[in-house]
Design an enzyme around this catalytic site. Structure first.
Site, mmCIF file in Angstrom:
data_model
loop_
_atom_site.group_PDB
_atom_site.id
_atom_site.type_symbol
_atom_site.label_atom_id
_atom_site.label_comp_id
_atom_site.label_asym_id
_atom_site.label_seq_id
_atom_site.Cartn_x
_atom_site.Cartn_y
_atom_site.Cartn_z
ATOM 1 N N GLU A 48 48.405 50.781 43.700
ATOM 2 C CA GLU A 48 48.136 50.069 42.447
ATOM 3 C C GLU A 48 46.878 50.549 41.728
ATOM 4 O O GLU A 48 46.811 50.542 40.497
ATOM 5 C CB GLU A 48 48.030 48.556 42.711
ATOM 6 C CG GLU A 48 49.353 47.868 43.007
ATOM 7 C CD GLU A 48 49.720 47.874 44.483
ATOM 8 O OE1 GLU A 48 50.598 47.097 44.880
ATOM 9 O OE2 GLU A 48 49.122 48.672 45.238
ATOM 10 N N GLU B 7 53.717 44.866 50.325
ATOM 11 C CA GLU B 7 53.293 43.466 50.373
ATOM 12 C C GLU B 7 54.429 42.558 50.851
ATOM 13 O O GLU B 7 54.177 41.584 51.578
ATOM 14 C CB GLU B 7 52.779 43.037 48.995
ATOM 15 C CG GLU B 7 51.466 43.724 48.648
ATOM 16 C CD GLU B 7 51.029 43.517 47.214
ATOM 17 O OE1 GLU B 7 49.864 43.129 47.007
ATOM 18 O OE2 GLU B 7 51.843 43.743 46.292
ATOM 19 N N ALA C 120 56.802 46.977 42.587
ATOM 20 C CA ALA C 120 57.249 46.056 41.547
ATOM 21 C C ALA C 120 57.992 46.840 40.470
ATOM 22 O O ALA C 120 57.990 48.067 40.453
ATOM 23 C CB ALA C 120 56.054 45.324 40.953
ATOM 24 N N GLY D 238 54.392 46.473 45.923
ATOM 25 C CA GLY D 238 55.049 45.212 46.246
ATOM 26 C C GLY D 238 55.973 45.315 47.436
ATOM 27 O O GLY D 238 56.218 44.318 48.126
#
Length: 259
Positions: free
Chosen positions: A133, A113, A64, A110
């Site tokens: 994370e 993911e 992210a 991310g």
């Protein structure tokens, strides 16, 4: 800032490219453009298979956009924004067409993911994959805690998320996180070869295969068989099955309508 996500069509394949240098991070603009392109691809009857790639070879997607995180810290109303991201990822996951992701570098947070929402993942040999994370005092909030255990099993998924340590492409292949590992620079070629094998098949069949598998994973075997039987009955009502059977009898290549 210009457009960060684009797509082109060729021979029934939509190739989506994320170009957000230097690390292709998934900020809000990337999320919005991915959402819009996913909707276009789903609605396009000419598209049978989808390939996702990113610009450069350093990172598929390094995660992210951390620069956006300060606005989220201490914000009790951030859940709606999180769910917007989930809706985008769910739309990709539920796209009724086969999807292939090309991992060609760092695939972290991310990015991992995002890759997990695709049906097939191809990793170039220099790729590393991880969910780091926890090192930021966070945890995977883009579906990682849900999709990764379903793919690789509870114990291995927890280990990857508890430690935050990345794994190599070869290690990812061993646990079923990626389908194929290829030499650096050959990821898109491998994906397109596979996509071409898929794109001349019946979309009516392909979409029902995906639906039967995805829905069946959340059912008992007995209920899954019932769902498969319903979808199998449905596919026999299509023009594609008529064409496929007739082509077999006539010993020719089937010409599916992809609608």
């Amino acid at each position: 800032m210009g457009q960060l996500v684009s797509f082109k069509k060729e021979n029934g394949i939509a190739v989506i490219t994320i170009d957000n240098p230097p690390l292709n991070v998934m900020g809000q603009q990337v999320q919005q453009e991915l959402k819009e392109i996913t909707e276009k691809v789903e609605a396009d009857p000419e598209v049978v298979c989808v390939v996702l790639t990113t610009a450069g070879t350093k990172a598929f997607m390094a995660g992210a956009d951390i620069k956006e995180f300060p606005n989220m810290i201490g914000n009790p109303d951030m859940r709606s924004g999180v769910m917007e991201m989930h809706n985008m990822l769910n739309n990709l996951d539920n796209l009724p067409k086969p999807t292939i992701a090309v991992l060609d570098g760092l695939t972290f947070g991310g990015g991992c993911e995002l890759a997990l929402t695709f049906d097939i993942r191809i990793a170039e040999e220099h790729t590393t994959i991880g969910l780091p994370e926890v090192k930021l005092g966070l945890f995977p909030g883009g579906g990682g805690t849900q999709r990764l255990p379903r793919l690789v099993g509870e114990a291995k998924a927890k280990e990857l998320m508890f430690t935050g340590e990345p794994i190599t492409a070869d290690a990812a292949e061993k646990i079923g996180l990626v389908n194929h590992v290829v030499p650096t620079g050959d990821g898109l070629n491998k994906a397109m070869k596979l996509a071409n094998q898929i794109a001349d098949k019946s979309l009516q069949s392909l979409s029902r295969i995906k639906q039967a598998v995805d829905e069946g994973l959340d059912m008992t075997l007995e209920d899954g068989i019932e769902r498969e039987a319903t979808l199998f009955t449905d596919v026999f009502q299509t023009d594609d099955v008529k064409e496929g059977v007739q082509a077999f009898i006539e010993k020719r290549k089937a010409n599916f309508k992809h609608q």
